[in-house]
Design a protein around this motif. Structure first.
Motif, mmCIF file in Angstrom:
data_model
loop_
_atom_site.group_PDB
_atom_site.id
_atom_site.type_symbol
_atom_site.label_atom_id
_atom_site.label_comp_id
_atom_site.label_asym_id
_atom_site.label_seq_id
_atom_site.Cartn_x
_atom_site.Cartn_y
_atom_site.Cartn_z
ATOM 1 N N SER B 93 0.804 -1.220 0.000
ATOM 2 C CA SER B 93 0.000 0.000 0.000
ATOM 3 C C SER B 93 0.838 1.270 0.000
ATOM 4 C CB SER B 93 -0.911 0.002 1.217
ATOM 5 O OG SER B 93 -0.137 0.044 2.385
ATOM 6 N N ARG B 94 2.086 1.165 0.448
ATOM 7 C CA ARG B 94 2.848 2.378 0.732
ATOM 8 C C ARG B 94 2.948 3.315 -0.469
ATOM 9 N NH1 ARG B 94 8.593 3.058 3.773
ATOM 10 N NH2 ARG B 94 8.769 5.264 3.341
ATOM 11 N N ASP B 95 3.403 2.752 -1.588
ATOM 12 C CA ASP B 95 3.622 3.584 -2.768
ATOM 13 C C ASP B 95 2.317 4.202 -3.265
ATOM 14 O OD1 ASP B 95 5.310 4.360 -5.148
ATOM 15 O OD2 ASP B 95 3.734 3.175 -6.110
ATOM 16 N N TYR B 96 1.266 3.370 -3.320
ATOM 17 C CA TYR B 96 -0.026 3.850 -3.818
ATOM 18 C C TYR B 96 -0.545 4.996 -2.964
ATOM 19 C CZ TYR B 96 -4.870 3.688 -5.421
ATOM 20 O OH TYR B 96 -6.095 4.008 -5.939
ATOM 21 N N LEU B 97 -0.519 4.796 -1.647
ATOM 22 C CA LEU B 97 -1.096 5.807 -0.761
ATOM 23 C C LEU B 97 -0.304 7.102 -0.826
ATOM 24 C CD1 LEU B 97 -2.039 3.629 2.315
ATOM 25 C CD2 LEU B 97 -3.549 4.602 0.618
ATOM 26 N N GLN B 98 1.025 6.989 -0.905
ATOM 27 C CA GLN B 98 1.823 8.217 -0.946
ATOM 28 C C GLN B 98 1.556 9.003 -2.221
ATOM 29 O OE1 GLN B 98 5.710 6.691 -0.049
ATOM 30 N NE2 GLN B 98 5.688 7.634 1.981
ATOM 31 N N ARG B 99 1.422 8.268 -3.332
ATOM 32 C CA ARG B 99 1.149 8.972 -4.584
ATOM 33 C C ARG B 99 -0.233 9.591 -4.596
ATOM 34 N NH1 ARG B 99 3.610 6.758 -9.855
ATOM 35 N NH2 ARG B 99 5.381 5.539 -9.165
ATOM 36 N N ALA B 100 -1.195 8.948 -3.927
ATOM 37 C CA ALA B 100 -2.559 9.479 -3.907
ATOM 38 C C ALA B 100 -2.733 10.525 -2.815
ATOM 39 C CB ALA B 100 -3.558 8.333 -3.702
ATOM 40 N N ALA B 341 -0.480 -7.165 -9.203
ATOM 41 C CA ALA B 341 -0.461 -6.797 -10.618
ATOM 42 C C ALA B 341 -1.380 -5.610 -10.886
ATOM 43 C CB ALA B 341 -0.878 -7.995 -11.467
ATOM 44 N N ILE B 342 -2.561 -5.602 -10.251
ATOM 45 C CA ILE B 342 -3.511 -4.508 -10.479
ATOM 46 C C ILE B 342 -2.928 -3.193 -9.975
ATOM 47 C CG2 ILE B 342 -5.789 -3.645 -9.836
ATOM 48 C CD1 ILE B 342 -6.693 -6.580 -9.730
ATOM 49 N N LEU B 343 -2.205 -3.271 -8.843
ATOM 50 C CA LEU B 343 -1.603 -2.050 -8.297
ATOM 51 C C LEU B 343 -0.497 -1.511 -9.207
ATOM 52 C CD1 LEU B 343 -1.543 -2.970 -4.549
ATOM 53 C CD2 LEU B 343 -2.499 -0.889 -5.482
ATOM 54 N N GLN B 344 0.044 -2.379 -10.071
ATOM 55 C CA GLN B 344 1.076 -1.907 -10.999
ATOM 56 C C GLN B 344 0.478 -1.184 -12.200
ATOM 57 O OE1 GLN B 344 3.991 -4.807 -12.100
ATOM 58 N NE2 GLN B 344 4.070 -5.679 -10.062
ATOM 59 N N MET B 345 -0.858 -1.238 -12.346
ATOM 60 C CA MET B 345 -1.498 -0.618 -13.507
ATOM 61 C C MET B 345 -1.556 0.885 -13.304
ATOM 62 S SD MET B 345 -4.549 -3.370 -14.010
ATOM 63 C CE MET B 345 -5.450 -2.374 -15.173
ATOM 64 N N ARG B 346 -0.595 1.569 -13.845
ATOM 65 C CA ARG B 346 -0.478 2.998 -13.600
ATOM 66 C C ARG B 346 0.120 3.618 -14.864
ATOM 67 N NH1 ARG B 346 -0.247 6.176 -9.092
ATOM 68 N NH2 ARG B 346 -0.509 4.561 -7.547
ATOM 69 N N VAL B 347 -0.616 4.522 -15.486
ATOM 70 C CA VAL B 347 -0.122 5.142 -16.713
ATOM 71 C C VAL B 347 0.133 6.620 -16.446
ATOM 72 C CG1 VAL B 347 -0.664 5.697 -19.101
ATOM 73 C CG2 VAL B 347 -1.375 3.515 -18.160
ATOM 74 N N PRO B 351 -3.421 5.916 -11.608
ATOM 75 C CA PRO B 351 -3.846 4.513 -11.630
ATOM 76 C C PRO B 351 -4.985 4.296 -12.626
ATOM 77 C CG PRO B 351 -4.611 5.572 -9.627
ATOM 78 C CD PRO B 351 -3.764 6.566 -10.337
ATOM 79 N N VAL B 352 -4.923 3.188 -13.365
ATOM 80 C CA VAL B 352 -6.018 2.826 -14.273
ATOM 81 C C VAL B 352 -6.540 1.461 -13.845
ATOM 82 C CG1 VAL B 352 -5.220 4.158 -16.241
ATOM 83 C CG2 VAL B 352 -4.377 1.858 -15.906
ATOM 84 N N GLU B 353 -7.812 1.201 -14.099
ATOM 85 C CA GLU B 353 -8.378 -0.056 -13.612
ATOM 86 C C GLU B 353 -9.350 -0.707 -14.584
ATOM 87 O OE1 GLU B 353 -11.495 1.802 -10.424
ATOM 88 O OE2 GLU B 353 -9.364 1.861 -9.946
ATOM 89 N N LYS B 354 -9.224 -0.396 -15.869
ATOM 90 C CA LYS B 354 -10.063 -1.089 -16.844
ATOM 91 C C LYS B 354 -9.322 -2.323 -17.361
ATOM 92 C CE LYS B 354 -13.479 1.960 -18.672
ATOM 93 N NZ LYS B 354 -13.897 2.086 -17.303
ATOM 94 N N ALA B 434 -1.933 -1.206 -25.344
ATOM 95 C CA ALA B 434 -2.373 0.062 -24.767
ATOM 96 C C ALA B 434 -1.118 0.777 -24.266
ATOM 97 C CB ALA B 434 -3.342 -0.230 -23.624
ATOM 98 N N PRO B 435 -1.231 2.043 -23.840
ATOM 99 C CA PRO B 435 -0.044 2.728 -23.307
ATOM 100 C C PRO B 435 0.634 1.905 -22.215
ATOM 101 C CG PRO B 435 -1.866 4.258 -23.500
ATOM 102 C CD PRO B 435 -2.390 2.921 -23.896
ATOM 103 N N ALA B 436 1.970 1.884 -22.245
ATOM 104 C CA ALA B 436 2.719 1.058 -21.292
ATOM 105 C C ALA B 436 2.559 1.590 -19.875
ATOM 106 C CB ALA B 436 4.195 1.034 -21.680
ATOM 107 N N PHE B 437 2.675 0.666 -18.903
ATOM 108 C CA PHE B 437 2.575 1.067 -17.505
ATOM 109 C C PHE B 437 3.892 1.659 -17.033
ATOM 110 C CE2 PHE B 437 -0.605 -2.593 -17.109
ATOM 111 C CZ PHE B 437 -1.639 -1.765 -17.499
#
Lengths: 200, 477
Positions: B93-100, B341-347, B351-354, B434-437
């Motif tokens: 969670s650390r990276d995601y939360l800090q970026r958000a 893997a889903i948490l790595q989906m970031r363009v 974050p993208v989630e489709k 699609a655009p690379a992550f």
């Protein structure tokens, strides 16, 4: 005598609980809620649980209901809007409610306890030990785990409330007493010699 | 054995977490907004310490606190799973939360508090301990669901979860009160002793209400309505948490209560569990087909997997519980890997989630694409991956118990659900890129790699998990 009071308290309790949900004015609802709590406390008194009765009055009437009353009065909640769609969902809700009520009626009518259940559940009133003392004797010994777990639940609720509501606004000017105390004549006053007839 | 040594031997993980979390709160309050990184690491350390305490702790059974808390092999097995779920969540969670801009120290604190609730729940041996465990677990979960409080979807998720959770707690309490009214005792053992012969209607009612309340917590159909919305609205690390640790605890306590409090009326609860299992498996496989969001897909996937776990429970014997334990372990690893893997989906930082955002991942990032595809195959139950064995053990137990219709529905649901898992694989390998992550942090890549390794290698060396699960199931009977 006790039986008469039991029916009095119970009847008022049920009637006021009903009034809580049907009264149009939310302030009336909260006041009926307080009436319901007080009658509940009366029932506890009849059952010999005076500690619970007092706690119910102090916590629920004294704190929760009054706080609730403030919220209802200060927030302009449009209850008419909240009731929208009530009549639309009424048939389904009423049908489900009726089924559940019917089933619960069946359970209540055919109720039977296991042999020995009454004796197992009975909490004897020990002569010479008050209700409060009796609770204190088991709360920190026999029910230590429950006591601590409840404490953690309350701690979680406290942290949760802070996380969800506390806003740190930047740029708010707060009083800083240590800075005020540290001010001296030298570092806050600037003396300028204004020559006469020249202006600043 | 004196009380304090019993406490030190059998209550150590809970003690570590409870005392540790108080220290974390102090550190957080002291250091303010800068505390997130430190508190996060310390929380991970605490959870790791608790896992070590379980691994190197006692192997005997004990009942503590006047029968409110039981420590046995089953509890220890599930506790390790729960703690792993929480630990990995914190690491991811650390990276995601800090970026958000959500890097508040309260997040790890709430996760640890929730984990304490789960541990108490797994070990609960009477109705009050059960309820307190559930509330401690859930209350923290409601808050973390709405952790992104400026986001309308997250607030909605938190509120929805809270209202429905309160409803389910009410049902559970009502059922518990009926059971107490019948038996005059709150202990599971006492309830089992009180039920002799054909149970009266009140007991069956209590059982139904308690199971309904627990089904809410593990999001088994038809008590699943909150799941897709909450999973989609909550921040992704929180969704990963919801899909992993709390499910372990909820399934475990369901198994414990039916086998310790209602061993005499297997037929009564078996039909409820069979219904829950069939409904969850079918809903999990049909409703997920039309989803475009990967988080909603995982929500329906988790509902379906809970259905499969309940198949093992429905068997109502030791082999079934062993299947449930193995299923939980494998489900935990697959889910955590998929969310890594889903948490790595970031363009470009967002974050993208489709599902369509995964298009052509194989050409942008071959390794991640392979790992995710393997996890999807495993979730679908393709042999020889771990997900296949998970389903094998529970379906085998159901067949041995003579529940042929249930096993057949399970196989059919598994085949239907394979469609949408394989569609993800098809999108990854055969669609236009699609655009690379963005480049993702080490923790996420490590979790993804380790879980894929587990899924791939399980059939080579399944003994540790299977043996631990066998011992766990044995201790419940």
């Amino acid at each position: 005598m006790a039986v008469a009071f039991f029916y009095l308290f119970s009847a008022v309790l049920i009637a006021s609980a009903f009034a809580v949900i049907v009264s149009r004015n939310p302030v009336h609802s909260v006041l009926f809620l307080i009436l319901a709590f007080v009658n509940g406390a009366g029932l506890f008194l009849l059952a010999g649980a005076e500690f619970l009765a007092m706690i119910l009055v102090v916590v629920y009437v004294g704190a929760v209901a009054v706080l609730f009353l403030f919220v209802v009065m200060m927030l302009d909640v449009d209850f008419a809007e909240l009731r929208q769609g009530f009549s639309k969902h009424l048939p389904v809700g009423a049908a489900v409610g009726a089924v559940v009520l019917g089933e619960l009626g069946l359970v209540a009518l055919g109720w039977q306890s296991a042999p020995g259940a009454k004796e197992a559940a009975a909490a004897p009133i020990i002569a010479g030990v008050s209700n409060t003392a009796a609770l204190g004797q088991v709360l920190y010994t026999k029910y230590f785990l429950f006591f601590q777990a409840s404490a953690l639940v309350l701690l979680t609720a406290m942290i949760g409330a802070i996380v969800l509501t506390l806003h740190h606004r930047p740029g708010v000017k707060r009083q800083k007493i240590e800075e005020q105390n540290a001010r001296t004549r030298d570092n806050v006053i600037e003396i300028k010699k204004v020559p006469s007839r020249a202006g600043v | 054995m004196s009380f304090s040594t019993a406490l030190a031997h059998h209550f150590l993980p809970e003690t570590i977490l409870a005392l540790g979390v108080l220290a974390l709160i102090l550190i957080g309050a002291w250091r303010g907004t800068r505390a997130f990184g430190l508190v996060n690491e310390l929380a991970a350390g605490l959870l790791g310490l608790a896992i070590l305490a379980l691994f190197f702790g006692q192997t005997s059974e004990a009942s503590l606190f006047e029968g409110a808390f039981v420590d046995d092999a089953f509890a220890r097995f599930v506790k390790v799973l729960t703690l792993v779920g929480s630990l990995v969540t914190i690491l991811m969670s650390r990276d995601y939360l800090q970026r958000a801009k959500l890097g508040n120290f309260e997040f790890p604190v709430l996760v640890v508090l929730s984990t304490i609730g789960m541990l108490l729940l797994v070990s609960a041996d009477n109705l009050i301990a059960l309820y307190l465990g559930i509330e401690l677990m859930s209350l923290a979960l409601y808050v973390v669901a709405a952790f992104d409080r400026d986001d309308a979807r997250a607030s909605e998720a938190g509120l929805k979860y809270f209202v429905l959770g309160a409803l389910s707690s009410g049902m559970l309490l009502y059922g518990a009160s009926l059971l107490y009214g019948f038996s005059g005792t709150i202990s599971f053992d006492g309830i089992a002793k009180a039920i002799t012969g054909a149970p009266p209607l009140g007991v069956i009612f209590g059982l139904v209400f308690v199971l309904a309340g627990l089904a809410f917590k593990m999001s088994a159909a038809p008590f699943h309505m909150w799941t897709p919305d909450v999973y989609e609205g909550a921040p992704t690390p929180v969704t990963a948490f919801f899909a992993s640790a709390p499910k372990m605890a909820a399934v475990a306590i369901t198994a414990r209560i039916v086998f310790t409090a209602f061993p005499g009326i297997v037929g009564q609860w078996q039909q409820i569990v069979i219904f829950l299992a069939i409904a969850s498996m079918l809903l999990g496989s049909f409703a997920a087909i039309g989803q475009t969001s990967i988080k909603r897909l995982m929500a329906y996937s988790s509902i379906g997997h809970m259905g499969f776990a309940l198949v093992g429970l429905a068997a109502g014997n030791e082999a079934g519980v062993r299947g449930v334990a193995i299923y939980l372990a494998i489900y935990l690893v697959m889910t955590l890997g998929a969310f890594a893997a889903i948490l790595q989906m970031r363009v470009e930082g967002r974050p993208v989630e489709k599902i369509s955002d995964l298009s052509g991942l194989s050409r942008n990032n071959g390794t991640a694409a392979f790992f995710l595809a393997m996890l999807m195959f495993s979730l679908a139950g393709v042999p020889p991956l771990a997900g296949f064995f998970a389903k094998y053990y529970v379906l085998l137990a159901a067949v041995d118990a003579g529940l042929y219709p249930l096993a057949i529905v399970g196989v059919l649901a598994s085949a239907i659900s394979a469609f949408y898992y394989l569609r993800v694989v098809k999108v990854i390998y055969f669609d236009e890129p699609a655009p690379a992550f963005d480049h993702s942090p080490l923790s996420l890549r490590a979790v993804l790699a380790v879980s894929t390794l587990f899924v791939l290698g399980f059939w080579v060396y399944p003994a540790p998990v299977v043996e631990a699960a066998t011992a766990a199931a044995k201790s419940l009977f």
